[in-house]
Motif scaffolding. Structure first.
Motif, PDB file in Angstrom:
ATOM      1  N   LEU A   1     -13.748  11.936   5.637  1.00  0.00           N
ATOM      2  CA  LEU A   1     -12.722  12.686   3.739  1.00  0.00           C
ATOM      3  C   LEU A   1     -12.756  13.196   4.377  1.00  0.00           C
ATOM      4  O   LEU A   1     -11.311  13.814   3.727  1.00  0.00           O
ATOM      5  N   LEU A   2     -12.815  14.174   5.308  1.00  0.00           N
ATOM      6  CA  LEU A   2     -12.406  15.566   4.978  1.00  0.00           C
ATOM      7  C   LEU A   2     -10.633  15.248   6.028  1.00  0.00           C
ATOM      8  O   LEU A   2     -10.028  15.945   5.863  1.00  0.00           O
ATOM      9  N   ARG A   3     -11.368  15.059   6.746  1.00  0.00           N
ATOM     10  CA  ARG A   3      -9.731  14.526   7.342  1.00  0.00           C
ATOM     11  C   ARG A   3      -8.404  13.868   6.609  1.00  0.00           C
ATOM     12  O   ARG A   3      -7.870  14.614   6.731  1.00  0.00           O
ATOM     13  N   ALA A   4      -9.236  13.079   5.724  1.00  0.00           N
ATOM     14  CA  ALA A   4      -8.074  12.625   4.641  1.00  0.00           C
ATOM     15  C   ALA A   4      -7.791  13.528   4.059  1.00  0.00           C
ATOM     16  O   ALA A   4      -6.374  13.498   3.807  1.00  0.00           O
ATOM     17  N   ALA A   5      -8.703  14.030   3.546  1.00  0.00           N
ATOM     18  CA  ALA A   5      -8.414  15.260   2.575  1.00  0.00           C
ATOM     19  C   ALA A   5      -7.495  15.783   3.379  1.00  0.00           C
ATOM     20  O   ALA A   5      -6.167  16.947   2.567  1.00  0.00           O
ATOM     21  N   GLN A   6      -7.101  16.540   4.618  1.00  0.00           N
ATOM     22  CA  GLN A   6      -6.038  17.554   4.838  1.00  0.00           C
ATOM     23  C   GLN A   6      -5.250  16.742   5.221  1.00  0.00           C
ATOM     24  O   GLN A   6      -3.865  17.760   4.729  1.00  0.00           O
ATOM     25  N   CYS A   7      -4.600  16.050   5.792  1.00  0.00           N
ATOM     26  CA  CYS A   7      -3.938  14.622   5.642  1.00  0.00           C
ATOM     27  C   CYS A   7      -2.995  14.229   4.534  1.00  0.00           C
ATOM     28  O   CYS A   7      -1.611  14.308   4.659  1.00  0.00           O
ATOM     29  N   ILE A   8      -3.221  14.044   3.018  1.00  0.00           N
ATOM     30  CA  ILE A   8      -3.221  14.417   2.303  1.00  0.00           C
ATOM     31  C   ILE A   8      -2.602  15.187   1.486  1.00  0.00           C
ATOM     32  O   ILE A   8      -1.275  15.484   0.990  1.00  0.00           O
ATOM     33  N   ARG A   9      -3.367  16.597   2.272  1.00  0.00           N
ATOM     34  CA  ARG A   9      -2.433  17.852   1.208  1.00  0.00           C
ATOM     35  C   ARG A   9      -1.694  18.393   2.499  1.00  0.00           C
ATOM     36  O   ARG A   9      -0.716  18.833   1.096  1.00  0.00           O
ATOM     37  N   ASP A  10      -1.315  18.065   3.544  1.00  0.00           N
ATOM     38  CA  ASP A  10       0.197  17.980   4.503  1.00  0.00           C
ATOM     39  C   ASP A  10       1.338  17.435   3.699  1.00  0.00           C
ATOM     40  O   ASP A  10       2.179  17.834   2.821  1.00  0.00           O
TER      41      ASP A  10
ATOM     42  N   LEU B   1       2.394  18.976   0.001  1.00  0.00           N
ATOM     43  CA  LEU B   1       2.583  19.806   0.528  1.00  0.00           C
ATOM     44  C   LEU B   1       4.543  20.052   1.410  1.00  0.00           C
ATOM     45  O   LEU B   1       5.241  20.475   0.710  1.00  0.00           O
ATOM     46  N   GLN B   2       4.712  18.694   1.965  1.00  0.00           N
ATOM     47  CA  GLN B   2       6.109  18.202   2.042  1.00  0.00           C
ATOM     48  C   GLN B   2       6.698  17.790   0.727  1.00  0.00           C
ATOM     49  O   GLN B   2       8.370  17.763   1.396  1.00  0.00           O
ATOM     50  N   ALA B   3       5.794  17.111   0.722  1.00  0.00           N
ATOM     51  CA  ALA B   3       6.631  16.353  -0.488  1.00  0.00           C
ATOM     52  C   ALA B   3       7.780  16.635  -1.645  1.00  0.00           C
ATOM     53  O   ALA B   3       8.581  16.866  -2.498  1.00  0.00           O
ATOM     54  N   GLN B   4       6.567  18.258  -2.203  1.00  0.00           N
ATOM     55  CA  GLN B   4       7.380  18.958  -2.796  1.00  0.00           C
ATOM     56  C   GLN B   4       7.967  20.030  -2.626  1.00  0.00           C
ATOM     57  O   GLN B   4       8.957  20.518  -2.698  1.00  0.00           O
ATOM     58  N   THR B   5       8.391  20.527  -1.030  1.00  0.00           N
ATOM     59  CA  THR B   5       9.343  21.015  -0.978  1.00  0.00           C
ATOM     60  C   THR B   5      10.929  20.632  -0.617  1.00  0.00           C
ATOM     61  O   THR B   5      11.466  21.077  -0.126  1.00  0.00           O
ATOM     62  N   GLN B   6      10.250  18.877  -0.312  1.00  0.00           N
ATOM     63  CA  GLN B   6      11.568  18.214  -0.087  1.00  0.00           C
ATOM     64  C   GLN B   6      11.741  17.168  -1.099  1.00  0.00           C
ATOM     65  O   GLN B   6      11.033  17.550  -2.722  1.00  0.00           O
ATOM     66  N   SER B   7      13.040  17.589  -1.315  1.00  0.00           N
ATOM     67  CA  SER B   7      14.357  17.111  -3.150  1.00  0.00           C
ATOM     68  C   SER B   7      14.545  15.278  -2.647  1.00  0.00           C
ATOM     69  O   SER B   7      15.401  15.165  -2.025  1.00  0.00           O
ATOM     70  N   ASP B   8      13.873  14.184  -3.592  1.00  0.00           N
ATOM     71  CA  ASP B   8      14.586  13.335  -2.978  1.00  0.00           C
ATOM     72  C   ASP B   8      15.865  12.958  -3.217  1.00  0.00           C
ATOM     73  O   ASP B   8      16.436  13.223  -4.245  1.00  0.00           O
ATOM     74  N   PRO B   9      16.225  11.858  -2.608  1.00  0.00           N
ATOM     75  CA  PRO B   9      17.743  11.354  -2.763  1.00  0.00           C
ATOM     76  C   PRO B   9      18.095  10.668  -4.134  1.00  0.00           C
ATOM     77  O   PRO B   9      16.670  10.080  -4.325  1.00  0.00           O
ATOM     78  N   ILE B  10      19.275  10.775  -4.684  1.00  0.00           N
ATOM     79  CA  ILE B  10      19.471  10.187  -5.632  1.00  0.00           C
ATOM     80  C   ILE B  10      19.497   9.109  -5.443  1.00  0.00           C
ATOM     81  O   ILE B  10      20.451   8.047  -4.651  1.00  0.00           O
ATOM     82  N   GLN B  11      18.409   8.155  -5.893  1.00  0.00           N
ATOM     83  CA  GLN B  11      18.669   6.695  -5.840  1.00  0.00           C
ATOM     84  C   GLN B  11      18.727   5.785  -6.932  1.00  0.00           C
ATOM     85  O   GLN B  11      18.092   5.643  -7.752  1.00  0.00           O
ATOM     86  N   LEU B  12      20.236   5.271  -6.995  1.00  0.00           N
ATOM     87  CA  LEU B  12      20.434   3.769  -7.720  1.00  0.00           C
ATOM     88  C   LEU B  12      19.913   2.722  -7.898  1.00  0.00           C
ATOM     89  O   LEU B  12      19.556   2.315  -6.947  1.00  0.00           O
ATOM     90  N   PRO B  13      19.672   2.041  -9.148  1.00  0.00           N
ATOM     91  CA  PRO B  13      18.894   0.552  -8.834  1.00  0.00           C
ATOM     92  C   PRO B  13      20.092  -0.049  -8.382  1.00  0.00           C
ATOM     93  O   PRO B  13      20.170  -1.528  -8.735  1.00  0.00           O
ATOM     94  N   HIS B  14      20.940  -0.421  -7.537  1.00  0.00           N
ATOM     95  CA  HIS B  14      21.847  -0.993  -7.005  1.00  0.00           C
ATOM     96  C   HIS B  14      21.304  -2.662  -6.995  1.00  0.00           C
ATOM     97  O   HIS B  14      21.340  -3.094  -7.614  1.00  0.00           O
TER      98      HIS B  14
ATOM     99  N   PRO C   1       0.404  24.408  -8.945  1.00  0.00           N
ATOM    100  CA  PRO C   1      -0.110  24.380  -7.985  1.00  0.00           C
ATOM    101  C   PRO C   1      -0.594  23.265  -7.280  1.00  0.00           C
ATOM    102  O   PRO C   1      -1.729  22.809  -7.948  1.00  0.00           O
ATOM    103  N   ILE C   2      -0.937  23.111  -5.570  1.00  0.00           N
ATOM    104  CA  ILE C   2      -1.470  22.223  -5.022  1.00  0.00           C
ATOM    105  C   ILE C   2      -2.347  22.002  -4.922  1.00  0.00           C
ATOM    106  O   ILE C   2      -3.578  22.696  -5.164  1.00  0.00           O
ATOM    107  N   ALA C   3      -3.511  20.501  -4.885  1.00  0.00           N
ATOM    108  CA  ALA C   3      -4.962  20.863  -4.766  1.00  0.00           C
ATOM    109  C   ALA C   3      -5.209  21.325  -3.686  1.00  0.00           C
ATOM    110  O   ALA C   3      -4.131  20.490  -2.746  1.00  0.00           O
ATOM    111  N   THR C   4      -6.477  21.712  -3.028  1.00  0.00           N
ATOM    112  CA  THR C   4      -6.692  22.038  -1.715  1.00  0.00           C
ATOM    113  C   THR C   4      -7.869  21.553  -0.850  1.00  0.00           C
ATOM    114  O   THR C   4      -7.399  20.139  -1.721  1.00  0.00           O
ATOM    115  N   ALA C   5      -7.104  20.953   0.163  1.00  0.00           N
ATOM    116  CA  ALA C   5      -8.028  20.372   1.366  1.00  0.00           C
ATOM    117  C   ALA C   5      -9.816  20.466   0.574  1.00  0.00           C
ATOM    118  O   ALA C   5      -9.516  18.641   0.441  1.00  0.00           O
TER     119      ALA C   5
END
Length: 366
Positions: A12-21, A24-37, A95-99
């Motif tokens: 559970l601890l390993r999974a919690a740390q991986c999920i938090r990582d 954090l990565q998702a928060q710093t990256q913006s999704d490209p615009i994807q239209l429903p082609h 703020p994102i939840a801590t591990a």
């Protein structure tokens, strides 16, 4: 036992740390615009087919194709609404939840739901729900699989039916709000997105479980009232099983409006499998429709002669066989010359009879 508990906590601890990582990565990256082609292409293709069906007068096919537009149009709207909220209503990142918070959430998830499974290699986190029953229809248990590597993207989870009882009209609809293992979130869309964005995993699973146990007829892919019915193979309408009929030829399911009854043997048949007598206009099944030997058109048995000819071909055949129907030139050529007619007339004035007498001679009467 102590070692087993420690192993579970370490997982559970390993999974919690991986999920938090990943968060954090998702928060710093913006999704490209994807239209429903893809769904837009499906809409255009369906519209072209509808126009073709309307030009040919195939009204049942046009109605069925029009109904099939609902899903791709809905998906286009859903994707565009997601983009609108994502790019015009974006608020400062919370703020994102801590591990440690995520770890405690995972412990709570394990207590509240059955069969918590964690796969660090995939990576995926999944739980099983209790059996879902809506309006006395048992839909079974569902496994909710959250791919935390996709968190920050649209719909990073899927819904697997463990004891599927799909709608009779659609094998991919395992719940009124699930198609192709994808949940229609409805009013839960924003709460689910916020829970995943913040790392509140217990809230996420509770919201999804709440949607599974709630029925909204206005947003259902298949209404529960139609769950155990079948779709008409001609018009596509859902039929209650008590009123459905089956085509005797292709075994397609038909509603009362589309089922044609053969007027000779009284079996039901669909529009494609039915035939019509060219003479009397009776609806026929394929077995009761017979070809005329000459013109090859279809007729019922009473409208054909013993030689398998239709009334029109019988009349033509009769005209050709009657002597009086010969052309005048042929009649004139067949008539005897005048001299021969006079001889015939003279001979006809004398009645000749040959009567046997007792001596075996003949008597001639003039």
């Amino acid at each position: 036992m102590h070692q087993t508990l420690d192993a579970k906590k370490r997982l559970l601890l390993r999974a919690a740390q991986c999920i938090r990582d990943c968060l954090l990565q998702a928060q710093t990256q913006s999704d490209p615009i994807q239209l429903p082609h893809q769904y837009w292409t499906e809409c255009q293709t369906a519209l072209q087919r509808i126009r073709v069906a309307q030009r040919h007068g195939w009204h049942h096919a046009a109605a069925t194709l029009t109904e099939s537009l609902r899903y791709p149009i809905g998906q286009c709207l859903e994707r565009l609404n997601d983009l609108y909220r994502q790019h015009t209503l974006a608020s400062p990142s919370p703020p994102i939840a801590t591990a440690r918070d995520i770890f405690h959430d995972l412990e709570s998830v394990a207590e509240e739901f059955d069969d918590l499974t964690i796969d660090l290699s995939e990576p995926v986190l999944s739980v099983a729900t209790a059996p879902i029953v809506l309006e006395d229809i048992l839909l079974g248990r569902f496994r909710v699989r959250l791919y935390w590597g996709r968190m920050g993207m649209a719909h990073p989870y899927e819904m697997l039916a463990l004891e599927p009882n799909p709608a009779s009209s659609s094998e991919s609809t395992t719940h009124p709000h699930i198609v192709d293992e994808r949940l229609c979130e409805g009013d839960g869309k924003l709460p689910i997105a916020h829970a995943l964005r913040d790392g509140r995993l217990l809230d996420f699973f509770q919201i999804v479980n709440g949607i599974l146990n709630t029925y909204n007829p206005s947003s259902a892919y298949v209404a529960l009232s139609d769950w155990e019915g079948n779709g008409c193979s001609d018009c596509g309408e859902i039929i209650d099983r008590d009123y459905e009929r089956t085509c005797d030829t292709c075994e397609g399911t038909l509603c009362g409006n589309c089922a044609l009854t053969c007027e000779r043997c009284e079996v039901p048949c669909c529009y494609e499998c039915s035939r019509r007598c060219e003479s009397c206009g009776q609806d026929l099944c394929r077995g009761c429709a017979h070809e005329c030997e000459d013109c090859q058109r279809l007729f019922c048995e009473p409208c054909l002669s013993e030689g398998d000819l239709c009334p029109e071909c019988q009349e033509k055949d009769h005209e050709q066989s009657v002597p009086g129907s010969q052309p005048a030139a042929q009649e004139a050529a067949a008539a005897p010359p005048p001299a021969a007619r006079e001889s015939v007339e003279e001979t006809s004035s004398t009645a000749v009879a040959i009567l046997p007498d007792g001596l075996g001679q003949a008597s001639i009467l003039a």
